[in-house]
Motif scaffolding. Structure first.
Motif, mmCIF file in Angstrom:
data_model
loop_
_atom_site.group_PDB
_atom_site.id
_atom_site.type_symbol
_atom_site.label_atom_id
_atom_site.label_comp_id
_atom_site.label_asym_id
_atom_site.label_seq_id
_atom_site.Cartn_x
_atom_site.Cartn_y
_atom_site.Cartn_z
ATOM 1 N N ARG B 27 0.836 -1.196 0.000
ATOM 2 C CA ARG B 27 0.000 0.000 0.000
ATOM 3 C C ARG B 27 0.869 1.244 0.000
ATOM 4 N N ASN B 28 0.346 2.287 -0.601
ATOM 5 C CA ASN B 28 1.078 3.541 -0.548
ATOM 6 C C ASN B 28 0.688 4.287 0.709
ATOM 7 N N PRO B 29 1.668 4.567 1.558
ATOM 8 C CA PRO B 29 1.339 5.252 2.802
ATOM 9 C C PRO B 29 0.799 6.657 2.529
ATOM 10 N N LEU B 30 -0.080 7.112 3.397
ATOM 11 C CA LEU B 30 -0.607 8.474 3.277
ATOM 12 C C LEU B 30 0.476 9.446 3.719
ATOM 13 N N SER B 31 0.681 10.474 2.899
ATOM 14 C CA SER B 31 1.809 11.347 3.177
ATOM 15 C C SER B 31 1.580 12.245 4.387
ATOM 16 N N GLU B 62 -2.438 2.613 14.475
ATOM 17 C CA GLU B 62 -2.561 3.801 13.617
ATOM 18 C C GLU B 62 -1.579 3.759 12.446
ATOM 19 N N HIS B 63 -0.436 3.127 12.674
ATOM 20 C CA HIS B 63 0.518 2.997 11.569
ATOM 21 C C HIS B 63 -0.010 2.047 10.504
ATOM 22 N N ILE B 64 -0.718 1.026 10.943
ATOM 23 C CA ILE B 64 -1.311 0.093 9.977
ATOM 24 C C ILE B 64 -2.420 0.799 9.192
ATOM 25 N N VAL B 65 -3.263 1.515 9.927
ATOM 26 C CA VAL B 65 -4.377 2.208 9.290
ATOM 27 C C VAL B 65 -3.883 3.181 8.221
ATOM 28 N N HIS B 66 -2.757 3.858 8.509
ATOM 29 C CA HIS B 66 -2.228 4.823 7.556
ATOM 30 C C HIS B 66 -1.284 4.207 6.519
ATOM 31 N N GLY B 67 -1.114 2.904 6.602
ATOM 32 C CA GLY B 67 -0.314 2.228 5.580
ATOM 33 C C GLY B 67 1.184 2.251 5.822
ATOM 34 N N TYR B 68 1.602 2.605 7.034
ATOM 35 C CA TYR B 68 3.036 2.639 7.317
ATOM 36 C C TYR B 68 3.561 1.318 7.871
ATOM 37 N N ALA B 69 2.629 0.477 8.308
ATOM 38 C CA ALA B 69 3.027 -0.858 8.751
ATOM 39 C C ALA B 69 2.015 -1.826 8.176
ATOM 40 N N GLY B 70 2.415 -3.071 8.071
ATOM 41 C CA GLY B 70 1.493 -4.064 7.536
ATOM 42 C C GLY B 70 1.853 -5.414 8.111
ATOM 43 N N TRP B 71 1.116 -6.395 7.724
ATOM 44 C CA TRP B 71 1.450 -7.719 8.236
ATOM 45 C C TRP B 71 1.153 -8.755 7.183
#
Ligand SMILES: [Zn+2]
Ligand SMILES: [Zn+2]
Ligand SMILES: [Zn+2]
Ligand SMILES: [Zn+2]
Lengths: 235, 491
Positions: B27-31, B62-71
């Motif tokens: 995913r592209n993280p939100l800037s 919150e990092h997952i929600v914003h696309g900065y972390a994933g699993w």
């Protein structure tokens, strides 16, 4: 699987008539080398808790009981609460590592290696139902299973969840005195009637005996006739 | 606190929950999101279980929600076969089930990497999907005054080239060649380019030995030492010195991956290392293998031109490697059972005792060693025995070095890493399977390490020669021959 459950060393295939005729797949087990590192508690044991009396000075043994058990039994509040505890092995370094891998790393299947010994020991005790020592829900989520329940299940028993935790504090943070005289850590699950029942409980280690006795007391207050226990290790 | 923790746990693991369906990692993280640089540093290039992220539980969501972390799923199934997402294990004997209270199902888990915490069907491995952490370019990271030998220098140059061009290289260096120094310039080059480097080795002992050396020569670099029980797991580390096992926690992390002593566990190393190193290195990266005894797989890759290699056939001190003697000593087992040391062996030891030459005697198994120990102690009271789980192992090796004990009986655990002046070595039962070619070459490699005492005796006592014994002798002779041809030894 023909490898040792613990060290994964390949087990020697002892083909006997029995295995050929029954075509049984082998139960998970420990190899000879690992088995030889378990220390069976030999010689005179405390009549209640299984502690070896061999190394104890005379003044610490009273009527076949270790001093700890003697103290518990002297206290009218705790007298006869736990009828008997049987422990399979001394809590040596090897067993310490093995239990840590089982309980903290979460290698559940290791308990299967103790199955035969647990079954053998359980025939020495008298019980109609088996009750696990409950974990707090945080701990249960963290570990993914309850080691006490795992032990009972490995013996082919159906655990009856008669107890729950009243709070979640880690036991090891308290001193022995605090632990012994602490308010109740277990609660009886609503609607449990244990009248006339003989109960077996299982835990991985017997250290001070206070966890097992607290659990037993609740069970006895709920009408249990007697409560006995099995542990893998005697600390 | 604890209630919060539990509710988070439940949200991540309850099977009905669909809020966290972020299994796609690209995913592209939100800037606009103000992400945590701590989490970025910690999670960049790693794949960790929820339990391993305890300091970040509150902010993970919150990092997952914003696309900065994933699993991604801890275990996957391919062609009806389980694959562990952390260690790559797909051997069905190393998976088993348990009644899982997280997902309330019978959950399959991987036993191969169980010592790092359980990866099961309901486990998720979390990774960083935001902008990667950029390590700084260091101008002058190397503080080393030493010089390289002629042979070391050519290997060093090739290693630097491998780093610059993201290539693979096998450095085949005899025991005592000084292979650590060969790496200094390659690591320097990587750090100058802001690259992240991992030096991996199968054994914790070696990690513990390498870390202080690298901390001395790279004083400004953040170096993380990772092994079972190390407390530096939180360090990001531009230079990571790690056991190969710990590599499984990383994912596309390293620009340079150096694997030392590739062959230390001959039976499992190839497969495991393959999996671990593929997973932990970046797609564009360089990989350097460092060994005295390359596996047949590596050798065949070199032969087929798939892998560049450089051989250092001579020791740092420019003297040839001692060639082992093969001595038939009958049924040593029978002899020990009769409480007797075979005469030729006894003679070998008596000579070392009389001349105060420190010695190591290698045994094929702990049991035989312990049975034989009292017999050896009759020759000298202070002879001691060591094995892998001996808590006093280090102290005993130190006493040998200091001359407080005349010699040690040991299992193959001491085949590597021990350097003691004047040391001589013998193997008992050299025909046993555990003494592979590489083990025997390593054992011979313990002798004559120091420039002051470049020679010494190595004897393999046996009850029948094996191919491994002969190959080991051939291997050493071949290296000595090459060294002579290249003018790398003085005789
Ligand atoms: Zn075993
Ligand atoms: Zn007792
Ligand atoms: Zn795994
Ligand atoms: Zn599960």
């Amino acid at each position: 699987m023909n490898n040792c459950l613990y060290c994964t060393y390949e087990l020697e295939s002892s083909i006997t008539w029995y295995t050929i005729l029954k075509r049984e797949s082998r139960e998970p087990q420990f190899c000879e080398e690992c088995t030889s590192r378990f220390e069976i508690i030999s010689g005179a044991r405390c009549k209640v808790c299984s502690r070896s009396l061999y190394h104890l000075e005379e003044q610490f043994v009273i009527d076949g009981l270790c001093l700890d058990c003697h103290r518990w039994e002297q206290n009218p509040e705790w007298q006869n609460v736990l009828s008997k505890n049987l422990s399979l092995y001394t809590y040596n370094e090897f067993l310490q590592d093995l239990i840590a891998r089982f309980k903290y790393r979460g290698d559940y299947i290791l308990i299967e290696g103790f199955k035969k010994m647990l079954l053998k020991v359980s025939t020495e005790l008298n019980f109609d139902i088996a009750v696990p020592i409950p974990l707090s829900s945080e701990r249960l989520f963290e570990r993914g299973f309850n080691q006490s329940e795992a032990g009972l299940v490995s013996m082919g028993l159906k655990p009856v969840h008669a107890l729950s935790r009243s709070h979640s504090e880690k036991q090891s943070k308290k001193t022995r005195q605090e632990r012994i005289h602490h308010e109740q850590i277990f609660l009886l699950v609503d609607g449990m009637d244990l009248k006339g029942k003989s109960v077996l409980i299982f835990d991985d280690i017997y250290t001070t005996g206070s966890t097992l006795r607290h659990a037993s007391r609740i069970l006895k207050e709920a009408g249990a006739e007697e409560v006995s226990s099995i542990t893998l290790a005697r600390g | 606190m604890e209630v919060n923790y539990l509710s988070l746990f439940k949200r991540f693991f309850s099977s009905q929950d669909t809020i966290f369906d972020y299994s796609s990692l690209n995913r592209n993280p939100l800037s606009s999101f103000d992400f945590s640089t701590n989490l970025q540093q910690f999670l960049s290039g790693r794949a960790l279980l929820f339990e391993e992220l305890s300091e970040f539980h509150e902010i993970l969501e919150e990092h997952i929600v914003h696309g900065y972390a994933g699993w991604f799923q801890g275990l996957s199934v391919k062609n009806g076969q389980y694959i562990c997402g952390r260690c790559g294990n797909c051997d069905k004997h190393l998976f088993t089930e348990f009644p899982c209270s997280r997902c309330s199902h019978s959950c399959v888990y991987c036993r191969k990497c169980i010592m790092m915490g359980r990866v099961s069907s309901c486990s998720k491995l979390f990774t960083w999907t935001g902008p990667t952490f950029q390590f700084s370019r260091q101008l002058n990271p190397l503080a080393w005054e030493g010089t390289l030998s002629e042979a070391q220098n050519s290997a060093s140059q090739q290693a630097v080239e491998a780093v610059e061009q993201n290539k693979e290289l096998l450095v085949w260096a005899v025991c005592g060649a000084g292979k650590t120094e060969i790496l200094f310039h390659a690591v320097e080059k990587a750090l100058q380019n802001g690259k992240r480097v991992c030096l991996a080795t199968p054994r914790t002992d070696v990690v513990l030995e390498l870390v202080p050396r690298f901390r001395t020569v790279f004083p400004q670099t953040e170096i993380a030492a990772l092994y079972g029980g190390s407390d530096e797991r939180h360090l990001a580390g531009q230079l990571v010195i790690s056991t190969t096992h710990q590599l499984f926690r990383f994912q596309e992390a390293f620009d340079v991956l150096i694997i030392d002593e590739v062959d230390a566990f001959p039976y499992s190393a190839d497969y495991s290392l393959q999996a671990a190193s593929q997973k932990s290195r970046k797609k564009i990266s360089s990989r350097i293998f460092l060994t005295a005894t390359p596996s047949s797989l590596l050798k065949s890759q070199v032969k087929r031109g798939k892998l560049n290699s450089v051989i250092i056939p001579a020791r740092f001190h420019r003297k040839p490697i001692p060639v082992p003697q093969l001595v038939w000593s009958g049924s040593w087992e029978k002899s020990f059972r009769k409480k007797k040391i075979p005469p030729k062996m006894q003679h070998w030891i008596s000579f070392r005792l009389q001349n105060s030459i420190p010695f190591l005697i290698f045994f094929p198994a702990i049991k035989t060693m312990e049975q034989a120990l009292p017999l050896f102690q009759k020759l000298h009271n202070d002879i001691a025995a060591v094995h892998a789980e001996d808590p006093d192992r280090k102290e005993k090796v130190v006493s040998l070095r200091e001359g407080k004990v005349p010699g040690l009986l040991t299992t193959t655990i001491l085949e590597r890493g021990v350097t003691i002046p004047r040391l001589e070595a013998a193997v008992i039962g050299a025909e046993e399977l555990i003494f592979t070619e590489s083990a025997l070459v390593q054992i011979a490699g313990r002798v004559g390490r120091k420039a002051d005492f470049p020679t010494g005796d190595v004897t393999f006592f046996h009850y029948g020669k094996t191919e491994s014994m002969l190959s080991a002798v051939r291997h050493i002779k071949m290296m000595n021959k090459q060294a002579r041809e290249k003018g790398l030894v003085d005789e």
